[in-house]
Write an enzyme that holds these catalytic residues in place. Structure first.
Site, PDB file in Angstrom:
ATOM      1  CE1 TYR A  61     -15.408  12.702 -15.546  1.00  0.00           C
ATOM      2  CE2 TYR A  61     -14.156  12.535 -13.519  1.00  0.00           C
ATOM      3  CZ  TYR A  61     -15.003  11.977 -14.456  1.00  0.00           C
ATOM      4  OH  TYR A  61     -15.452  10.703 -14.284  1.00  0.00           O
TER       5      TYR A  61
ATOM      6  CE  LYS B 280     -11.212   8.320 -18.671  1.00  0.00           C
ATOM      7  NZ  LYS B 280     -11.034   8.946 -17.400  1.00  0.00           N
TER       8      LYS B 280
ATOM      9  CG  ASP C 262      -7.414  16.337 -15.015  1.00  0.00           C
ATOM     10  OD1 ASP C 262      -6.805  15.790 -15.955  1.00  0.00           O
ATOM     11  OD2 ASP C 262      -8.424  15.841 -14.487  1.00  0.00           O
TER      12      ASP C 262
ATOM     13  NE  ARG D 119      -2.415   1.756   3.367  1.00  0.00           N
ATOM     14  CZ  ARG D 119      -2.160   1.192   4.549  1.00  0.00           C
ATOM     15  NH1 ARG D 119      -2.497  -0.070   4.776  1.00  0.00           N
ATOM     16  NH2 ARG D 119      -1.583   1.864   5.516  1.00  0.00           N
TER      17      ARG D 119
HETATM   18  N1  PLP Z   1      -9.991  13.859 -15.059  1.00  0.00           N
HETATM   19  C1  PLP Z   1     -10.588  13.877 -16.265  1.00  0.00           C
HETATM   20  C2  PLP Z   1     -10.363  15.035 -17.168  1.00  0.00           C
HETATM   21  C3  PLP Z   1     -11.423  12.826 -16.654  1.00  0.00           C
HETATM   22  O1  PLP Z   1     -12.020  12.859 -17.844  1.00  0.00           O
HETATM   23  C4  PLP Z   1     -11.610  11.743 -15.742  1.00  0.00           C
HETATM   24  C5  PLP Z   1     -12.487  10.614 -16.098  1.00  0.00           C
HETATM   25  O2  PLP Z   1     -13.168  10.626 -17.093  1.00  0.00           O
HETATM   26  C6  PLP Z   1     -10.974  11.772 -14.503  1.00  0.00           C
HETATM   27  C7  PLP Z   1     -10.163  12.839 -14.188  1.00  0.00           C
HETATM   28  C8  PLP Z   1     -11.156  10.661 -13.505  1.00  0.00           C
HETATM   29  O3  PLP Z   1     -10.403   9.556 -13.890  1.00  0.00           O
HETATM   30  P1  PLP Z   1     -10.755   8.038 -13.423  1.00  0.00           P
HETATM   31  O4  PLP Z   1     -12.005   7.669 -14.154  1.00  0.00           O
HETATM   32  O5  PLP Z   1      -9.554   7.264 -13.825  1.00  0.00           O
HETATM   33  O6  PLP Z   1     -10.956   8.074 -11.961  1.00  0.00           O
END
Ligand code: PLP
Length: 391
Positions: free
Chosen positions: A110, A207, A182, A57
């Protein structure tokens, strides 16, 4: 900065033949705990005087190999890989925030990240101001003495709004706040937020880093000190450690990131151009189009392409959007993005269904807005499918 090019780094960083077996691919270490030599060794590892994995962990060799690869691509001192993109977002914020602190975040964001700020963090006494972050003046105007974090997402989900990271980095620096970015939509192949002054750059590794839709994970890169706090908060304390099998799949995906993103970005630009010339489409959002309001900033801060995501408004509103969504055959109706397969999302009925029509409009999300995540299929096959689906 590495003396090698992006693709060379993507293939080799973090990978070295295993010293005991000679295996070229880093072994997947599933062990949850690691043996100590004796009491002195255990004490030295626990105090940090001697490096050891101790417990998976906290640290795991397969996860560390992925972290080294991503850190090299992000030109960062360190990277922490966590259980999902949301674990990465949560840990990055959590490592910087406490009760009474304030965050400035973009309105185009998001949806789960917005919920994290307005739900979870608000419950613990953290306030967030949402602004149009494409205008650095609005970010500056929202700063308060207690602002600890400026949060950015660029290009943003799902409107592809582009934020000027150098401008926000200057504001963060002057204010003593952290700029957390992000960068999922851009991938490290197209954008390096840390080189533009950000303090942390994070991705949903689920992604494009993965690319094959078979693992969930998140990565956060930055200085040794900040990343150590993010890892401690996200994995050790809150338990969002990345599974070693997922780390192996993610590292395998990252090795071909440059090839996949170059192809997907070129196809995305071609499709965006055709969609914007099409009378059945009311509006196209793609940072690579000169008509996009963030095009000049995107040209400055992105390289090698503008990403695989294209958003477009089908003329005729929600009904026409749903008809187009239902009619695709080669393109897959699914959430997620950055996959080798082309995926289509209708924002109003899925990812942004929890918002009212007025809230969606305020975030720039029209009722017919479709988000297309372009894969690596042949451009003519994708266009034939979209052309037919548009009717
Ligand atoms: N940030 C963005 C821009 C996203 O599009 C997403 C998910 O679609 C996330 C964060 C969250 O990622 P996860 O689905 O791997 O938790």
């Amino acid at each position: 900065m590495s003396e090698h090019g992006f693709d060379t780094v993507a293939v080799h960083a973090g990978d070295a033949p295993d010293p005991t077996t000679g295996a070229l691919d880093p072994p997947v270490v599933l062990s949850s705990a690691y043996a100590f030599d004796d009491a002195a060794d255990a004490a030295a590892q626990f105090s940090g005087a001697r490096f050891g994995h101790i417990y998976s962990r906290w640290r795991n060799p397969t996860v560390r190999a992925l972290e080294a690869k991503v850190a090299a691509l992000e030109e960062a001192e360190a990277c922490a890989a966590l259980a999902s993109g949301m674990a990465a977002v949560h840990a990055s914020l959590s490592a910087h925030l406490g009760a009474g602190d304030h965050v400035v975040a973009p309105r185009s964001l998001y949806a789960e990240t917005a919920r994290l700020l307005t739900g979870h963090f608000a419950r613990f006494g953290v306030e967030t101001s949402f602004v149009d972050a494409t205008d650095p003046g609005q970010v500056e105007g929202a700063l308060r003495p207690e602002t600890r974090v400026i949060y950015a997402e660029t290009p943003a989900n799902p409107t592809l709004a582009v934020t000027d990271l150098s401008a926000l980095a200057a504001l963060a620096e002057a204010h003593g706040a952290a700029l957390i970015v992000d960068s999922t939509f851009a991938t490290p192949a197209h954008q390096r937020p840390l080189a533009l002054g950000a303090h942390l750059s994070l991705h949903s590794a689920t992604k494009a880093l993965c690319g094959h839709g078979d693992a969930v994970g998140g990565v956060v890169s930055g200085s040794e000190a900040r990343v150590a706090e993010v890892r401690a908060e996200g994995a050790r304390t809150c338990g969002g450690a990345l599974a070693p099998l997922s780390a192996m799949l993610l590292a395998r995906g990252v090795r071909t990131l440059g090839l996949r993103t170059a192809r997907a970005s070129a196809t995305a630009l071609a499709l965006a151009q055709r969609l914007s010339d099409d009378p059945r489409v009311a509006r196209v959002h793609y940072p690579g189009l000169p008509s996009h309001p963030g095009h000049a900033v995107a040209r400055r801060q992105m390289r090698g392409g503008f990403g695989a995501l294209v958003a477009f408004e089908v003329a005729g509103g929600r009904e026409a959007g749903e008809r187009c969504y239902d009619a695709v055959r080669l393109v897959t109706r699914a959430v997620s993005l950055g996959d080798v397969r082309t995926l289509l999302t209708h924002a109003a009925s899925t990812t942004h269904a929890s918002l009212s029509e007025t809230q969606r409009a305020a975030a720039g999300i029209g009722e017919g807005l479709m988000r297309l995540s372009v894969g690596i299929e042949d451009v003519e096959d994708l266009w034939a499918d979209l052309d037919r689906a548009l009717g």
